[in-house]
Structures are given as structure tokens and as C-alpha cells.
Design a protein around this motif. Structure first.
Motif, PDB file in Angstrom:
ATOM      1  N   GLU A 198     -15.915   6.405 -23.457  1.00  0.00           N
ATOM      2  CA  GLU A 198     -15.525   7.078 -24.698  1.00  0.00           C
ATOM      3  C   GLU A 198     -16.751   7.373 -25.568  1.00  0.00           C
ATOM      4  O   GLU A 198     -16.866   8.469 -26.134  1.00  0.00           O
ATOM      5  CB  GLU A 198     -14.511   6.228 -25.461  1.00  0.00           C
ATOM      6  N   ASP A 199     -17.672   6.416 -25.674  1.00  0.00           N
ATOM      7  CA  ASP A 199     -18.914   6.643 -26.426  1.00  0.00           C
ATOM      8  C   ASP A 199     -19.740   7.757 -25.809  1.00  0.00           C
ATOM      9  O   ASP A 199     -20.305   8.597 -26.511  1.00  0.00           O
ATOM     10  CB  ASP A 199     -19.760   5.364 -26.487  1.00  0.00           C
ATOM     11  N   PHE A 200     -19.815   7.766 -24.480  1.00  0.00           N
ATOM     12  CA  PHE A 200     -20.549   8.799 -23.761  1.00  0.00           C
ATOM     13  C   PHE A 200     -19.977  10.180 -24.103  1.00  0.00           C
ATOM     14  O   PHE A 200     -20.711  11.105 -24.445  1.00  0.00           O
ATOM     15  CB  PHE A 200     -20.457   8.538 -22.247  1.00  0.00           C
ATOM     16  N   ALA A 201     -18.655  10.313 -24.024  1.00  0.00           N
ATOM     17  CA  ALA A 201     -18.001  11.595 -24.303  1.00  0.00           C
ATOM     18  C   ALA A 201     -18.199  12.017 -25.758  1.00  0.00           C
ATOM     19  O   ALA A 201     -18.394  13.202 -26.050  1.00  0.00           O
ATOM     20  CB  ALA A 201     -16.508  11.504 -23.980  1.00  0.00           C
ATOM     21  N   ALA A 202     -18.189  11.063 -26.675  1.00  0.00           N
ATOM     22  CA  ALA A 202     -18.332  11.379 -28.100  1.00  0.00           C
ATOM     23  C   ALA A 202     -19.769  11.711 -28.488  1.00  0.00           C
ATOM     24  O   ALA A 202     -19.992  12.338 -29.522  1.00  0.00           O
ATOM     25  CB  ALA A 202     -17.835  10.201 -28.937  1.00  0.00           C
ATOM     26  N   SER A 203     -20.729  11.318 -27.672  1.00  0.00           N
ATOM     27  CA  SER A 203     -22.127  11.519 -28.054  1.00  0.00           C
ATOM     28  C   SER A 203     -22.839  12.595 -27.237  1.00  0.00           C
ATOM     29  O   SER A 203     -24.073  12.634 -27.216  1.00  0.00           O
ATOM     30  CB  SER A 203     -22.891  10.197 -27.927  1.00  0.00           C
ATOM     31  N   LEU A 204     -22.095  13.474 -26.596  1.00  0.00           N
ATOM     32  CA  LEU A 204     -22.718  14.562 -25.837  1.00  0.00           C
ATOM     33  C   LEU A 204     -23.490  15.483 -26.787  1.00  0.00           C
ATOM     34  O   LEU A 204     -23.044  15.732 -27.909  1.00  0.00           O
ATOM     35  CB  LEU A 204     -21.653  15.373 -25.096  1.00  0.00           C
ATOM     36  N   PRO A 205     -24.630  16.018 -26.342  1.00  0.00           N
ATOM     37  CA  PRO A 205     -25.359  16.977 -27.181  1.00  0.00           C
ATOM     38  C   PRO A 205     -24.480  18.190 -27.508  1.00  0.00           C
ATOM     39  O   PRO A 205     -23.585  18.551 -26.741  1.00  0.00           O
ATOM     40  CB  PRO A 205     -26.540  17.399 -26.300  1.00  0.00           C
ATOM     41  N   ARG A 206     -24.746  18.834 -28.617  1.00  0.00           N
ATOM     42  CA  ARG A 206     -23.933  19.978 -29.057  1.00  0.00           C
ATOM     43  C   ARG A 206     -23.901  21.124 -28.057  1.00  0.00           C
ATOM     44  O   ARG A 206     -22.935  21.871 -28.005  1.00  0.00           O
ATOM     45  CB  ARG A 206     -24.459  20.508 -30.391  1.00  0.00           C
ATOM     46  N   SER A 207     -24.954  21.283 -27.269  1.00  0.00           N
ATOM     47  CA  SER A 207     -25.003  22.387 -26.312  1.00  0.00           C
ATOM     48  C   SER A 207     -24.107  22.143 -25.092  1.00  0.00           C
ATOM     49  O   SER A 207     -23.895  23.044 -24.291  1.00  0.00           O
ATOM     50  CB  SER A 207     -26.438  22.630 -25.852  1.00  0.00           C
TER      51      SER A 207
END
Length: 186
Positions: free
Chosen positions: A91-100
């Protein structure tokens, strides 16, 4: 591996193995992949996470112009003490993806194509509708199932069998299959 907690840099509190030679020990007790997240920047650069119980596989791929393709350049297995903590990591990984980066469905995306997975010794494979899409250049529709969910369930089971047999997930691709070729598999 080190982490930054907002104040300082410290050794990772989560046990990890960077670029493992195999995946068997991480999926040995798994009955399925419990969480997946896939995101692409453009059509080639990707970041992905897959969770099997308390083990999480993180992958990063980059497009190399000189080779004309995306290649997985980093993978790491994280093994927190519990499956709940592993779920939190995904969940943290998915929430912290770069904007691009844009999250895409983990199997077919009607606008962008199928997320194809390549395992050592196997052709790239993904799901498109009620079929498996196989190959990379002009991926063809293969193995027809009763519906999309049946095709996904069968491919998820195949992936787990490959991992338990020692095959390694080597790359992800986003490809539009050739929908005019619907040959049956043998």
C-alpha cells in the motif's frame, strides 16, 4: 539498503534480498499472489509490487533506447515479520509512486494493452479478454477461456507454478495484442 525516516538515514528495518537468483524460498508456502500493483511511466518504464504472504517483490524497469526495450533493472524481496506488514508495504509503495507513473490494471488495460510478464525460459504472457496473449512483437491471442476472470485465474496459477519451479520473473511489458490472431494452443 538504507531508509530515510524523515530525520535520519538508517539500515532497513525490514529484511531484504536484492536481485535474488530465484524466487522459490519466497513463494514456497504461497497459494496465490495476494496483492499486485503495476504502474508505467509512458509505455515502457515501470514499477511493480507483488505480495505472497509476508514476502513482497518490488521491481523497477527502465526503457533503454540503445537496446530498444524496457528491462528490469532492479528487483528486491522484502520480508517483514507478518503478512499484515507486507500488505502495508504494498500500500505504501502504491501511494508513493512518482507523479509521472500511472497505475494500470494488473492484467489487461483496454487503452494501453496487456501487462505482459516474462519468466526465464518462457514466452511473455498476459491476459486479453478471455484469452492469454503470448509473445512480444505482435503478441497473439492464445488459449481461450470461458471469460476474463477464468483466464486471469489460470495465468496466476501458472505464474505461481513457474515461481515454485525455480523460474524467475525477468521483465514486464505493456503490449497491445494482435486481436486478429486467435489461434488455439496445443
Amino acid at each position: 539498503m538504507v531508509v530515510f525516516d524523515g530525520r535520519s538515514v538508517a539500515a532497513s528495518p525490514v529484511p531484504f534480498i536484492l536481485s535474488p537468483a530465484g524466487h522459490v524460498e519466497f513463494v514456497a508456502d504461497a497459494s496465490r499472489c495476494e496483492q499486485q500493483t503495476v504502474a508505467f511511466s509512458g509505455k515502457h518504464n515501470y514499477r511493480a509490487a507483488q505480495r505472497y504472504g509476508r514476502h513482497v517483490l518490488l521491481m523497477v524497469g527502465t526503457y533503454y533506447t540503445s537496446r530498444g526495450q524496457a528491462e528490469m533493472n532492479d528487483s528486491v524481496w522484502l520480508s517483514p515479520p507478518t503478512a499484515e506488514e507486507a500488505a502495508g508495504l504494498v500500500e505504501d509503495f502504491a501511494a508513493s509512486l512518482p507523479r509521472s507513473f500511472r497505475r494500470v490494471p494488473i492484467w489487461p488495460d483496454p487503452r494501453r494493452g496487456s501487462v505482459m510478464r516474462k519468466y526465464s525460459g518462457e514466452s511473455a504472457v498476459g491476459v486479453w479478454g478471455s484469452n492469454w496473449a503470448t509473445g512480444l512483437q505482435g503478441a497473439r491471442l492464445d488459449r481461450e477461456f470461458a471469460g476474463e476472470q477464468e483466464a486471469i485465474a489460470a495465468l496466476e496459477a501458472q505464474e505461481l507454478d513457474w515461481l515454485k519451479a525455480g523460474k524467475v520473473l525477468t521483465n514486464l511489458y505493456l503490449r497491445m495484442p494482435n486481436q486478429n490472431d486467435t489461434s488455439e494452443s496445443h
